[in-house]
Scaffold this motif. Structure first.
Motif, mmCIF file in Angstrom:
data_model
loop_
_atom_site.group_PDB
_atom_site.id
_atom_site.type_symbol
_atom_site.label_atom_id
_atom_site.label_comp_id
_atom_site.label_asym_id
_atom_site.label_seq_id
_atom_site.Cartn_x
_atom_site.Cartn_y
_atom_site.Cartn_z
ATOM 1 N N ARG A 20 0.825 -1.213 0.000
ATOM 2 C CA ARG A 20 0.000 0.000 0.000
ATOM 3 C C ARG A 20 0.860 1.264 0.000
ATOM 4 O O ARG A 20 0.568 2.235 -0.687
ATOM 5 N N ALA A 21 1.938 1.242 0.779
ATOM 6 C CA ALA A 21 2.793 2.429 0.851
ATOM 7 C C ALA A 21 3.546 2.672 -0.459
ATOM 8 O O ALA A 21 3.914 3.806 -0.767
ATOM 9 N N PRO A 24 0.588 4.429 -3.717
ATOM 10 C CA PRO A 24 -0.461 5.376 -3.335
ATOM 11 C C PRO A 24 -1.304 5.762 -4.534
ATOM 12 O O PRO A 24 -1.019 5.362 -5.681
ATOM 13 N N SER A 25 -2.338 6.548 -4.310
ATOM 14 C CA SER A 25 -3.305 6.852 -5.373
ATOM 15 C C SER A 25 -2.663 7.541 -6.566
ATOM 16 O O SER A 25 -3.047 7.294 -7.717
ATOM 17 N N ARG A 167 -8.990 5.876 -3.059
ATOM 18 C CA ARG A 167 -7.755 5.102 -3.162
ATOM 19 C C ARG A 167 -8.103 3.669 -3.560
ATOM 20 O O ARG A 167 -9.237 3.233 -3.373
ATOM 21 N N ARG A 266 -4.733 14.702 -5.957
ATOM 22 C CA ARG A 266 -3.789 14.828 -4.848
ATOM 23 C C ARG A 266 -2.952 16.101 -4.992
ATOM 24 O O ARG A 266 -2.706 16.587 -6.090
ATOM 25 N N ASN A 319 9.576 6.945 -5.802
ATOM 26 C CA ASN A 319 8.731 7.294 -4.667
ATOM 27 C C ASN A 319 9.406 6.915 -3.346
ATOM 28 O O ASN A 319 9.350 7.658 -2.360
ATOM 29 N N GLU A 391 -1.944 7.598 5.177
ATOM 30 C CA GLU A 391 -2.818 7.519 4.005
ATOM 31 C C GLU A 391 -4.293 7.525 4.361
ATOM 32 O O GLU A 391 -5.142 7.871 3.534
#
Length: 456
Positions: A20-21, A24-25, A167, A266, A319, A391
């Protein structure tokens, strides 16, 4: 080997929530945008009749693709009901008709000399299994590429079906990747080539608004039926390239735009801008210089030879690098003698960009903090504003010396606002309760801490 590819996807699926980290979206939006760009590139090549052997534009192909694309666009924009719902299908039928008129589509050249029976049972005499250890690594990398593609398509489908989407739902992503892996394994067992999710169908859903699961079941049954009807299967398999190109180009617009909307929802600072910009550029490079990049070792070819995989890998790596030095908690101290509200707005905006937080949430948070500062005025000792983020949560803590702010359950009446000495504070407290998802005020007689919580 195809079965191994399916097993890899099934093995990856339960682990997706741990990524998930890394996804991200804004990165999910990048993946979807790259998919749309890839579809558009294929559509242009097919529509112009360009390939590795033929670099000149074929005028007949342009006519067919143009007729199909115009039909799809007109029906999608200026029609309603079934016209809009079946705009792509009608456009493809128009393309078939124009192709037949120009001699591009000729079933007589496709059907074998002995003809085709109307019905025929599928045969599996050709099925054979083999494993080559040398190809395991490339197949694993290719499976990772297929997983990324499936994740992007499922994320896009989630967004189309949920107006409040913020998300990717990793439970749904895991289910989609697992289903894709099972399908790939089945293809390997029956001697067919591997399959993957088809991004154009997601774009088609966005264009027509048809997202019913029942339609998917019906289409699946239809494809199963085609296996027993060779003439229909041949007609679809022999779809003229310009017709296919028009359909790809049309649906790519919706896929690409959906990805951009996910990115721009975002807040992005210089770090996130570089991550998105560099990764998108590398995806374009993979398409423009495909032949040159295919000179890398065979193990790396599935990465450098695929724009989606190269762009996504770059995004994930960059990222991780750009997260160095970004704190998930930050604070600002406002000295007494004139509270600088602009400094607070600038502080929260900058932090929101560093965290790539949703714009609407940060705007609500800024409104809430400014409301509190306006009510408390200029307390002795100043005001400290602390923001913490992950998040899923944004918490703002406001500390000052003075009386705690009352947070009423109901809206104060006009009479209470006018006649009460604390009417303004009551109204501000009520507005804060409506703005924040949860609010709490704590005081020990002198120091006060207000906590504004926002679901992200």
């Amino acid at each position: 080997m195809t079965i191994i590819g399916g097993l890899v996807q099934i093995a990856i699926a339960p682990l997706l929530h741990r990524l998930r980290a890394l996804l991200p979206s804004e990165i999910a939006g990048l993946v979807i945008a790259v998919v749309g760009l890839t579809l558009a590139g294929l559509g242009v090549r097919y529509g112009l009749g360009i390939n590795a052997q033929q670099q000149k534009i074929n005028p007949d192909y342009v006519i067919v693709a143009g007729a199909s694309l115009v039909t799809m666009t007109v029906l999608n924009i200026w029609s309603k009901g079934y016209g809009r719902m079946f705009c792509v299908l009608i456009g493809m039928l128009v393309g078939y008709a124009v192709s037949a008129g120009l001699g591009i589509f000729d079933l007589a050249r496709i059907v074998p000399e002995g003809g085709l029976g109307v019905l025929r049972l599928p045969r599996i005499q050709h099925v054979g299994w083999s494993v080559d250890p040398v190809l395991i690594a490339p197949f694993v990398v290719a499976s990772l590429a297929a997983t990324l593609r499936a994740m992007g398509d499922v994320s896009n489908a989630q967004r189309i079906n949920d107006a409040d989407w913020v998300r990717p739902n990793f439970g749904s992503l895991a289910g989609g990747v697992s289903a894709n892996g099972v399908a790939v394994m089945f293809c390997g067992l029956v001697g067919s080539c591997g399959i993957n999710t088809y991004s154009s169908t997601i774009g088609l859903s966005g264009a027509t608004g048809v997202t019913s699961r029942s339609v998917g079941y019906a289409i699946g049954l239809g494809f199963c039926a085609l296996a027993f009807v060779p003439p229909m299967a041949v007609a679809l398999a022999a779809m003229p390239l310009p017709v296919m190109g028009a359909a790809l180009f049309f649906t790519a617009a919706f896929v690409f735009t959906s990805g951009l909307q996910m990115i721009t929802a975002r807040m992005l600072d210089a770090r996130k801008t570089l991550v998105i910009g560099f990764s998108f550029a590398m995806a374009v490079v993979a398409d423009l210089y495909h032949e040159a990049l295919m000179g890398v070792p065979i193990v790396l070819q599935p990465i450098f030879g695929n724009s989606l995989v190269l762009g996504t890998v770059c995004a994930v790596v960059l990222n991780l690098i750009m997260r160095i030095g970004v704190r998930q908690q930050a604070s600002i101290k406002l000295a007494p003698g004139g509270i600088n509200r602009e400094a607070v707005e600038r502080f929260l905006s900058e932090q929101g960009a560093r965290w790539a937080a949703r714009r609407d949430i940060m705007h609500r948070a800024i409104f809430g903090v400014v409301q509190v500062l306006e009510v408390v005025g200029d307390p002795p000792g100043g005001v400290e504003v602390e923001a913490s983020f992950d998040e899923f949560n944004l918490d703002i803590r406001i500390r000052y010396v003075g009386a705690p702010l009352t947070i009423p359950e109901r809206k104060p009446s006009p009479k209470e606002i006018v006649e009460s000495e604390h009417g303004e504070r009551l109204l501000a407290g009520y507005l804060l309760r409506q703005s924040a998802d949860h609010i709490n005020a704590q005081g020990n007689g002198a120091s006060v801490e207000m906590i504004l919580h926002y679901d992200h």
